[in-house]
Design an enzyme around this catalytic site. Structure first.
Site, PDB file in Angstrom:
ATOM      1  CG  ASP A   8      69.765 -32.044 -79.013  1.00  0.00           C
ATOM      2  OD1 ASP A   8      68.591 -32.377 -79.242  1.00  0.00           O
ATOM      3  OD2 ASP A   8      70.757 -32.644 -79.468  1.00  0.00           O
ATOM      4  CG  ASP A  66      68.071 -38.280 -79.224  1.00  0.00           C
ATOM      5  OD1 ASP A  66      67.820 -38.370 -78.013  1.00  0.00           O
ATOM      6  OD2 ASP A  66      67.343 -38.772 -80.104  1.00  0.00           O
TER       7      ASP A  66
END
Length: 298
Positions: free
Chosen positions: A82, A84
């Protein structure tokens, strides 16, 4: 007989004693100043050991992770991250919202989505719609503010040295994901495509194409795994939000990094320390091995 490896962010005797009591013949190995590995044949079931590790994590304020022998011993050749609040310290849409003066409204929707309280696709469309009319120059401003999570560069460097293919799969946006890909020497970047006005100067408040949500992240991992001819155990996924759980379940080792409580409970493993480099300990890569990998600049 059930064999397992328990990796804990502690070398305190009372913590190691609790962990050793879960094994018939546990062998203890120091992985570094703060991490210890205990492995061998469990006295009870794997599920019982995981429950015990969760209790130890809570009562001793450590990261105690119980991994199956197969999970721990299999080299990870594909890693999907991922972006953020995982590889970087920002939530990019919140940064865009700050530039538009609507950060409170967008942050509220972001929080609901990351906690799994509302559908991610719906939340993304709602948040992006609030950005309508924002100048595209703001995208470069946000990219300029990106700060990498401590240990992100070191982790990615070491994984590349170990021969892994690295992917970022983000519910954020392509310009930021491409920047992160370049800075961390990742192999692939996937993210959402923002729609621009006809003159290319403003955001329309819409997203083009399929949204990169939790299911799409899992599909990306699966597709790359098949392309590379790997099995599930040879893959790893790292994230912090509820929309990362499907991707983690699709991987051989899912790591919840500084994640929401729900995500930590459902993931294979967790890291709450500030540095992403700690993920290497969950692969059995000790401190000395990490130093050697970091010294190799090729």
């Amino acid at each position: 007989m059930v064999n397992a490896a328990i990796v804990v962010s502690s070398n305190r005797p009372n913590v190691l004693e609790q962990i050793s009591s879960l094994f018939r013949d546990g062998k203890t190995r120091s992985l570094g100043e703060q991490w210890t590995l205990v492995s061998g044949q469990l006295k009870g079931t794997f599920e019982d050991a995981k429950d015990a590790c969760n209790r130890i994590s809570a009562t001793e304020n450590v990261d105690c992770n119980c991994l199956s022998e197969a999970t721990f011993s299999t080299k990870k050749k594909l890693v999907v991250f991922d972006m953020d609040s995982t590889l970087i310290q920002q939530e990019c849409i919140d940064e865009l919202a700050a530039e538009a003066g609507i950060q409170k409204e967008v942050a509220t929707i972001t929080s609901l989505a990351m906690n799994g309280e509302i559908d991610f696709q719906e939340s993304l469309r709602r948040r992006v719609s609030l950005l309508q009319g924002l100048s595209v120059d703001v995208i470069n401003k946000v990219i300029g503010k990106i700060t990498f999570t401590p240990g992100a560069k070191q982790l990615c460097h070491c994984l590349k040295q170990m021969g892994a293919t690295l992917v970022v799969a983000s519910g954020g946006f392509v310009p930021m994901a491409e920047y992160v890909k370049g800075q961390l020497d990742l192999d692939y970047a996937y993210a959402n495509v923002l729609e621009f006005s006809d003159d290319g100067k403003f955001l329309t408040g819409k997203v083009q194409g399929a949204i990169v949500d939790g299911q799409r992240k899992a599909s990306i991992l699966r597709e790359k795994r098949e392309e590379l001819g790997l099995n599930k155990l040879e893959t790893m996924a790292v994230g912090d939000g509820a929309n990362d759980l499907v991707m983690m379940a699709e991987s051989g080792l899912g790591i919840a990094f500084k994640a929401k409580p729900k995500v930590q409970l459902l993931a294979d493993s967790k890291i709450n320390l500030p540095s992403l480099q700690n993920a290497l300990y969950l692969l059995g890569i000790d401190e000395q091995q990490q130093k050697k990998l970091l010294e190799n600049k090729n």
